[in-house]
Design a protein around this motif. Structure first.
Motif, mmCIF file in Angstrom:
data_model
loop_
_atom_site.group_PDB
_atom_site.id
_atom_site.type_symbol
_atom_site.label_atom_id
_atom_site.label_comp_id
_atom_site.label_asym_id
_atom_site.label_seq_id
_atom_site.Cartn_x
_atom_site.Cartn_y
_atom_site.Cartn_z
ATOM 1 N N UNK A 88 38.685 88.096 33.782
ATOM 2 C CA UNK A 88 38.977 88.949 33.320
ATOM 3 C C UNK A 88 39.450 89.187 31.496
ATOM 4 N N UNK A 89 38.684 89.292 30.433
ATOM 5 C CA UNK A 89 39.700 90.407 29.420
ATOM 6 C C UNK A 89 38.096 90.881 28.431
ATOM 7 N N UNK A 90 39.196 92.943 28.095
ATOM 8 C CA UNK A 90 38.267 93.218 27.073
ATOM 9 C C UNK A 90 37.082 93.118 27.587
ATOM 10 N N UNK A 91 36.383 93.486 29.626
ATOM 11 C CA UNK A 91 35.581 93.796 29.372
ATOM 12 C C UNK A 91 34.261 92.297 29.634
ATOM 13 N N UNK A 92 35.098 91.221 28.822
ATOM 14 C CA UNK A 92 33.912 89.517 29.188
ATOM 15 C C UNK A 92 34.834 89.129 30.656
ATOM 16 N N UNK A 93 34.203 88.331 30.644
ATOM 17 C CA UNK A 93 34.339 86.964 31.945
ATOM 18 C C UNK A 93 34.605 85.446 30.637
ATOM 19 N N UNK A 94 35.435 85.332 31.728
ATOM 20 C CA UNK A 94 35.391 83.464 30.712
ATOM 21 C C UNK A 94 35.806 82.117 31.533
ATOM 22 N N UNK A 95 35.548 81.295 31.853
ATOM 23 C CA UNK A 95 35.539 80.211 32.343
ATOM 24 C C UNK A 95 35.500 79.002 31.330
ATOM 25 N N UNK A 96 36.746 78.242 31.698
ATOM 26 C CA UNK A 96 37.540 77.337 31.425
ATOM 27 C C UNK A 96 37.258 75.573 31.823
ATOM 28 N N UNK A 119 32.248 83.157 21.814
ATOM 29 C CA UNK A 119 33.060 83.629 20.414
ATOM 30 C C UNK A 119 33.887 84.475 20.210
ATOM 31 N N UNK A 120 34.813 84.697 19.964
ATOM 32 C CA UNK A 120 36.207 84.775 19.546
ATOM 33 C C UNK A 120 36.101 85.928 18.364
ATOM 34 N N UNK A 121 36.214 87.451 18.708
ATOM 35 C CA UNK A 121 35.913 88.633 17.786
ATOM 36 C C UNK A 121 36.929 89.256 17.243
ATOM 37 N N UNK A 122 37.845 88.318 17.752
ATOM 38 C CA UNK A 122 39.325 89.599 16.780
ATOM 39 C C UNK A 122 40.479 88.348 17.582
ATOM 40 N N UNK A 123 41.849 88.746 17.284
ATOM 41 C CA UNK A 123 43.303 88.997 17.256
ATOM 42 C C UNK A 123 44.040 88.604 18.660
ATOM 43 N N UNK A 124 43.480 89.836 19.717
ATOM 44 C CA UNK A 124 43.863 90.194 20.642
ATOM 45 C C UNK A 124 43.064 89.217 21.777
ATOM 46 N N UNK A 125 41.749 88.554 21.605
ATOM 47 C CA UNK A 125 40.852 87.609 22.505
ATOM 48 C C UNK A 125 41.032 86.113 22.230
ATOM 49 N N UNK A 126 41.352 85.716 21.108
ATOM 50 C CA UNK A 126 41.584 84.763 20.627
ATOM 51 C C UNK A 126 43.475 84.339 21.277
ATOM 52 N N UNK A 127 44.456 85.345 21.223
ATOM 53 C CA UNK A 127 46.095 85.086 21.639
ATOM 54 C C UNK A 127 45.432 85.167 23.384
ATOM 55 N N UNK A 128 44.820 85.417 23.796
ATOM 56 C CA UNK A 128 44.413 85.086 24.906
ATOM 57 C C UNK A 128 43.799 84.422 26.102
ATOM 58 N N UNK A 129 42.952 83.857 25.362
ATOM 59 C CA UNK A 129 42.080 82.287 25.474
ATOM 60 C C UNK A 129 42.677 81.059 25.115
ATOM 61 N N UNK A 130 44.644 81.395 23.659
ATOM 62 C CA UNK A 130 44.859 80.699 23.657
ATOM 63 C C UNK A 130 45.878 80.105 24.744
ATOM 64 N N UNK A 131 46.577 81.381 25.343
ATOM 65 C CA UNK A 131 47.615 81.617 26.390
ATOM 66 C C UNK A 131 47.240 80.134 27.795
ATOM 67 N N UNK A 132 45.581 80.787 28.203
ATOM 68 C CA UNK A 132 44.938 81.029 29.305
ATOM 69 C C UNK A 132 44.728 79.112 29.241
ATOM 70 N N UNK A 133 43.897 78.364 27.557
ATOM 71 C CA UNK A 133 43.467 77.200 27.956
ATOM 72 C C UNK A 133 45.681 76.281 27.516
ATOM 73 N N UNK A 134 46.719 77.152 27.186
ATOM 74 C CA UNK A 134 47.949 76.169 27.175
ATOM 75 C C UNK A 134 47.867 76.293 28.827
ATOM 76 N N UNK A 135 48.118 77.372 29.940
ATOM 77 C CA UNK A 135 48.443 77.730 31.033
ATOM 78 C C UNK A 135 47.992 76.823 31.747
ATOM 79 N N UNK A 136 46.718 75.698 30.887
ATOM 80 C CA UNK A 136 46.094 75.066 32.557
ATOM 81 C C UNK A 136 46.599 73.202 31.824
ATOM 82 N N UNK A 197 51.748 77.573 18.967
ATOM 83 C CA UNK A 197 50.226 77.921 17.688
ATOM 84 C C UNK A 197 49.665 78.609 18.328
ATOM 85 N N UNK A 198 49.853 79.861 18.736
ATOM 86 C CA UNK A 198 49.309 81.121 18.839
ATOM 87 C C UNK A 198 47.767 81.259 18.611
#
Length: 222
Positions: A88-96, A119-136, A197-198
């Motif tokens: 979950x993040x900002x009323x969206x669901x993400x699958x890696x 579809x990445x719409x803002x800086x907060x979403x970009x930060x969340x996804x990069x942190x998520x991907x880096x944690x895998x 490189x967030x």
């Protein structure tokens, strides 16, 4: 006459015997149905008014949906639900994904799950996804996750959901995108789980390159 009472076979009238034999099965059936109805009602009440902090299952357009307590601004208290295994993040669901495909196959795979490449719409979403991907954790020194941005069809960058492409709202690595005559698909580029490189880590690559993917869909509220 009380049918549960003892009746002498020698004195009971035929009418009384027929009444007793007709009433007993129906009385038992009504009693059982009443018990079942009460049980189902209790279960529904427990389910609907249970602890919102716990993960629940919502059977709707997917095998399993996981719900958490959520109170978005301007909305009444409710639960936000994503397919089981999604984040979950900002009323969206993400699958890696845990497997690799080309960009076209990745988009088809997301579409088959009722979603699309992210579809990445803002800086907060970009930060969340990069942190998520880096944690895998992967064994690869460099890991790439396809996003829903490509110049695959007409040479112009387009988002898969038709969101207007704005250069100012993108997060390309320095010097990217380049080689646009060949590299027409975008991916988040992660260099290990210590990559700092967030922002500004998108890379354009050949669309047939096998990469991981990030799928996105809107959360459901109940």
């Amino acid at each position: 006459m009380n049918c549960r009472g003892t009746v002498s076979l020698g004195t009971a009238s035929p009418t009384e015997e027929r009444s007793c034999s007709w009433l007993n099965p129906w009385f038992f059936l009504v009693f059982v149905l009443a018990i079942k109805t009460a049980f189902v009602t209790i279960c529904l009440v427990i389910f609907l008014h249970g602890n919102y902090g716990q993960c629940q299952i919502l059977l709707q357009n997917a095998p399993e949906w996981c719900c958490i307590s959520s109170v978005p601004a301007g909305k009444r208290e409710n639960q936000m639900c994503c397919p089981n295994g999604w984040r979950h993040f900002q009323e969206k669901c993400y699958y890696l994904s845990t497997d690799k495909m080309s960009w076209v196959e990745s988009e088809q795979n997301c579409t088959g799950m009722g979603s699309h490449l992210v579809v990445i719409n803002n800086k907060a979403e970009q930060e969340f996804l990069f942190s998520l991907a880096k944690g895998v954790f992967t064994k690869d020194y460099e890991t790439k996750y396809y996003i829903g941005l490509s110049a695959y069809e007409n040479g112009q960058w387009q988002w898969v959901d038709q969101t207007p492409y704005k250069k100012a709202d993108t997060f390309w690595k320095p010097g990217e995108p380049n080689l646009l005559f060949a590299e027409k698909c975008a991916a988040i580029h992660v260099k290990g789980n210590t990559d700092s490189s967030t922002y500004y880590n998108w890379n354009n690559i050949l669309c047939f390159t096998s990469c991981y993917r990030i799928c996105e869909l809107a959360a459901k509220f109940i």
